[in-house]
Design a protein around this motif. Structure first.
Motif, PDB file in Angstrom:
ATOM      1  N   ILE A   1      -8.296  -3.552  -2.003  1.00  0.00           N
ATOM      2  CA  ILE A   1      -9.078  -3.564  -3.243  1.00  0.00           C
ATOM      3  C   ILE A   1      -9.133  -2.160  -3.847  1.00  0.00           C
ATOM      4  N   MET A   2      -9.364  -1.159  -2.999  1.00  0.00           N
ATOM      5  CA  MET A   2      -9.427   0.216  -3.500  1.00  0.00           C
ATOM      6  C   MET A   2      -8.079   0.643  -4.074  1.00  0.00           C
ATOM      7  N   ASN A   3      -7.008   0.240  -3.420  1.00  0.00           N
ATOM      8  CA  ASN A   3      -5.672   0.608  -3.900  1.00  0.00           C
ATOM      9  C   ASN A   3      -5.364  -0.036  -5.255  1.00  0.00           C
ATOM     10  N   VAL A   4      -5.739  -1.313  -5.396  1.00  0.00           N
ATOM     11  CA  VAL A   4      -5.455  -2.042  -6.639  1.00  0.00           C
ATOM     12  C   VAL A   4      -6.308  -1.536  -7.801  1.00  0.00           C
ATOM     13  N   THR A   5      -7.581  -1.248  -7.524  1.00  0.00           N
ATOM     14  CA  THR A   5      -8.505  -0.871  -8.601  1.00  0.00           C
ATOM     15  C   THR A   5      -8.592   0.643  -8.829  1.00  0.00           C
ATOM     16  N   GLY A   6      -8.080   1.419  -7.886  1.00  0.00           N
ATOM     17  CA  GLY A   6      -8.108   2.866  -8.034  1.00  0.00           C
ATOM     18  C   GLY A   6      -9.424   3.517  -7.682  1.00  0.00           C
ATOM     19  N   ILE A   7     -10.289   2.787  -6.956  1.00  0.00           N
ATOM     20  CA  ILE A   7     -11.575   3.372  -6.568  1.00  0.00           C
ATOM     21  C   ILE A   7     -11.484   3.992  -5.176  1.00  0.00           C
ATOM     22  N   LYS A   8     -12.459   4.830  -4.850  1.00  0.00           N
ATOM     23  CA  LYS A   8     -12.508   5.466  -3.537  1.00  0.00           C
ATOM     24  C   LYS A   8     -13.910   5.315  -2.965  1.00  0.00           C
ATOM     25  N   MET A   9     -13.967   4.804  -1.722  1.00  0.00           N
ATOM     26  CA  MET A   9     -15.236   4.695  -1.006  1.00  0.00           C
ATOM     27  C   MET A   9     -15.046   5.258   0.396  1.00  0.00           C
ATOM     28  N   THR A  10     -16.140   5.495   1.092  1.00  0.00           N
ATOM     29  CA  THR A  10     -16.086   6.098   2.429  1.00  0.00           C
ATOM     30  C   THR A  10     -16.259   5.029   3.498  1.00  0.00           C
ATOM     31  N   HIS A  11     -15.366   5.034   4.479  1.00  0.00           N
ATOM     32  CA  HIS A  11     -15.339   4.006   5.518  1.00  0.00           C
ATOM     33  C   HIS A  11     -16.344   4.291   6.637  1.00  0.00           C
TER      34      HIS A  11
ATOM     35  N   GLU B   1       3.294 -12.663   3.232  1.00  0.00           N
ATOM     36  CA  GLU B   1       2.087 -11.859   3.428  1.00  0.00           C
ATOM     37  C   GLU B   1       2.392 -10.583   4.207  1.00  0.00           C
ATOM     38  N   GLY B   2       3.286 -10.684   5.172  1.00  0.00           N
ATOM     39  CA  GLY B   2       3.671  -9.498   5.945  1.00  0.00           C
ATOM     40  C   GLY B   2       4.276  -8.428   5.054  1.00  0.00           C
ATOM     41  N   ASN B   3       5.133  -8.842   4.127  1.00  0.00           N
ATOM     42  CA  ASN B   3       5.749  -7.887   3.195  1.00  0.00           C
ATOM     43  C   ASN B   3       4.703  -7.249   2.287  1.00  0.00           C
ATOM     44  N   LYS B   4       3.715  -8.046   1.859  1.00  0.00           N
ATOM     45  CA  LYS B   4       2.656  -7.513   0.996  1.00  0.00           C
ATOM     46  C   LYS B   4       1.883  -6.406   1.701  1.00  0.00           C
ATOM     47  N   TRP B   5       1.518  -6.665   2.932  1.00  0.00           N
ATOM     48  CA  TRP B   5       0.743  -5.667   3.674  1.00  0.00           C
ATOM     49  C   TRP B   5       1.609  -4.494   4.110  1.00  0.00           C
ATOM     50  N   ARG B   6       2.903  -4.735   4.301  1.00  0.00           N
ATOM     51  CA  ARG B   6       3.815  -3.647   4.650  1.00  0.00           C
ATOM     52  C   ARG B   6       3.919  -2.652   3.492  1.00  0.00           C
ATOM     53  N   GLU B   7       3.971  -3.182   2.273  1.00  0.00           N
ATOM     54  CA  GLU B   7       4.025  -2.315   1.098  1.00  0.00           C
ATOM     55  C   GLU B   7       2.751  -1.487   0.981  1.00  0.00           C
ATOM     56  N   LEU B   8       1.599  -2.131   1.261  1.00  0.00           N
ATOM     57  CA  LEU B   8       0.336  -1.400   1.209  1.00  0.00           C
ATOM     58  C   LEU B   8       0.288  -0.340   2.305  1.00  0.00           C
ATOM     59  N   GLY B   9       0.788  -0.712   3.492  1.00  0.00           N
ATOM     60  CA  GLY B   9       0.774   0.211   4.620  1.00  0.00           C
ATOM     61  C   GLY B   9       1.494   1.513   4.333  1.00  0.00           C
ATOM     62  N   LYS B  10       2.540   1.450   3.509  1.00  0.00           N
ATOM     63  CA  LYS B  10       3.299   2.651   3.155  1.00  0.00           C
ATOM     64  C   LYS B  10       2.460   3.610   2.325  1.00  0.00           C
ATOM     65  N   LYS B  11       1.474   3.055   1.606  1.00  0.00           N
ATOM     66  CA  LYS B  11       0.652   3.879   0.716  1.00  0.00           C
ATOM     67  C   LYS B  11      -0.595   4.417   1.420  1.00  0.00           C
ATOM     68  N   LEU B  12      -0.974   3.796   2.516  1.00  0.00           N
ATOM     69  CA  LEU B  12      -2.201   4.185   3.199  1.00  0.00           C
ATOM     70  C   LEU B  12      -1.924   5.191   4.310  1.00  0.00           C
ATOM     71  N   ASN B  13      -2.960   5.858   4.699  1.00  0.00           N
ATOM     72  CA  ASN B  13      -2.859   6.803   5.812  1.00  0.00           C
ATOM     73  C   ASN B  13      -3.958   6.485   6.819  1.00  0.00           C
ATOM     74  N   ILE B  14      -3.876   5.271   7.395  1.00  0.00           N
ATOM     75  CA  ILE B  14      -4.903   4.812   8.322  1.00  0.00           C
ATOM     76  C   ILE B  14      -4.596   5.340   9.727  1.00  0.00           C
ATOM     77  N   LYS B  15      -5.569   5.934  10.348  1.00  0.00           N
ATOM     78  CA  LYS B  15      -5.414   6.463  11.715  1.00  0.00           C
ATOM     79  C   LYS B  15      -5.965   5.437  12.707  1.00  0.00           C
ATOM     80  N   PHE B  16      -5.092   4.951  13.590  1.00  0.00           N
ATOM     81  CA  PHE B  16      -5.505   3.987  14.607  1.00  0.00           C
ATOM     82  C   PHE B  16      -5.649   4.701  15.932  1.00  0.00           C
ATOM     83  N   ASN B  17      -6.806   4.530  16.548  1.00  0.00           N
ATOM     84  CA  ASN B  17      -7.054   5.178  17.839  1.00  0.00           C
ATOM     85  C   ASN B  17      -6.518   4.343  18.989  1.00  0.00           C
TER      86      ASN B  17
END
Length: 327
Positions: free
Chosen positions: A173-183, A311-327
């Motif tokens: 949602i943040m990526n599509v709308t251009g908003i930023k919130m804190t996780h 759906e996998g391709n959709k999330w794969r495209e999003l994954g390229k744009k995100l910088n999520i750190k998985f512990n």
């Protein structure tokens, strides 16, 4: 001549394989079937598995057992099924978090949900509620977007943990709308609903089963729901697509699908798929699942595979744009 002989050998092997699969299917099932769930007892995934298991036992005339293997974002359950024989006696009930979202954004998943598994059936759909704390001065998704744009990173959103379904949907949602919130990550959907009620976070996306009672009690506000149709329990709350055009293609929040290890004989897959579709159409099954806000669904195996690919391709495209750190 050698090439023709080789082709004949392949053809014979193929016919033998088909014949053996058909023979096996005639006796299948002849012992208990196990459905492995990647969550603990009592949650929607577990309860859905148990509703299906009960009726499936009757349809197939054999015991169907549910086993809980919680942890590692459903990987423990998936790997247990991967290690089993491809005979239809052990199936994995996977959710969108492990089937499409996770594989799209993570690089540490040691299997391919399409190549390493046999898709059997998509048995359920789950929706969630986009919610805000009562004191936040927004009452719709467009208002949230406007408020967040005016206050970048000042809104706190709760999730069931890094990489969870509601975390990734919020990122989407943040990526599509251009908003930023804190996780602010927690351990589960129950925590998301609790923190919204307490007002310690501004936004969250709890599943409908967790959210609806709190919304009805006015503990927090619902500003949108996932999916393409409004929830029966919240008829006045619009879908995400009704509020933001760019979110019309976001689809359902999560699905429940049954998969077996790769190489499951086609005749066995048909027996299981036919039985699961029969169960999904039972009125008592729909009623029981409606009680936990799960929609029973029917499908063909190839439709499940197609869903996972799209759906996998959709999330794969999003994954390229995100910088999520998985512990």
């Amino acid at each position: 001549m050698k090439y023709l002989s080789f082709l004949r050998t392949l053809a014979i092997a193929g016919w033998i394989s088909l014949f053996m699969g058909a023979v096996f299917a005639q006796t299948f099932p002849s012992r208990p079937i196990k459905i492995v769930v990647g969550y603990g007892p009592g949650g929607a995934a577990d309860l859905t598995a148990r509703v299906y298991a009960e009726k499936l036992s009757t349809v197939l005339n054999t015991p169907v057992i549910v086993e809980n293997k919680a942890g590692a974002f459903e990987q423990l359950a998936a790997q247990a099924v991967l290690a089993s024989q491809p005979d239809g006696y052990m199936l994995w009930l996977g959710t969108a978090g492990a089937l499409t979202m996770g594989p799209g954004v993570r690089t540490d998943i040691p299997y391919d949900v399409i190549k390493n598994f046999t898709q059997v059936a998509r048995i359920g759909e789950v929706e969630a509620v986009l919610a805000v704390r009562n004191e936040l001065p927004v009452n719709s998704l467009p208002e949230l977007v406007s408020y967040a744009k005016a206050n970048p990173n000042k809104l706190f959103f709760a999730t069931a943990g890094v990489g969870s379904g509601n975390h990734l949907l919020t990122e989407y949602i943040m990526n599509v709308t251009g908003i930023k919130m804190t996780h602010v990550p927690f351990k589960g959907d129950v925590d998301v609903a609790r923190e919204l009620t307490a007002g310690t976070v501004d936004f969250g996306i709890p599943v409908a089963a967790q959210a609806v009672p709190f919304v009805n009690e006015k503990k927090f506000k619902a500003i949108a729901v996932t999916g393409t149709q409004r929830l029966k329990a919240l008829p006045n709350v619009p879908t995400m697509g009704e509020g933001v055009d760019a979110l019309k293609s976001s689809g359902v929040y999560s699905v429940y699908a049954l998969l077996g290890p790769a190489g499951l004989p086609a005749p066995v897959v048909k027996v299981l798929n036919d039985a699961l579709n029969k169960v999904a159409q039972m009125p008592e099954v729909s009623q029981r699942l409606d009680g936990i806000y799960v929609k029973a669904t029917t499908s063909a195996p190839n439709e499940v595979r197609q869903y996972l690919e799209v759906e996998g391709n959709k999330w794969r495209e999003l994954g390229k744009k995100l910088n999520i750190k998985f512990n």
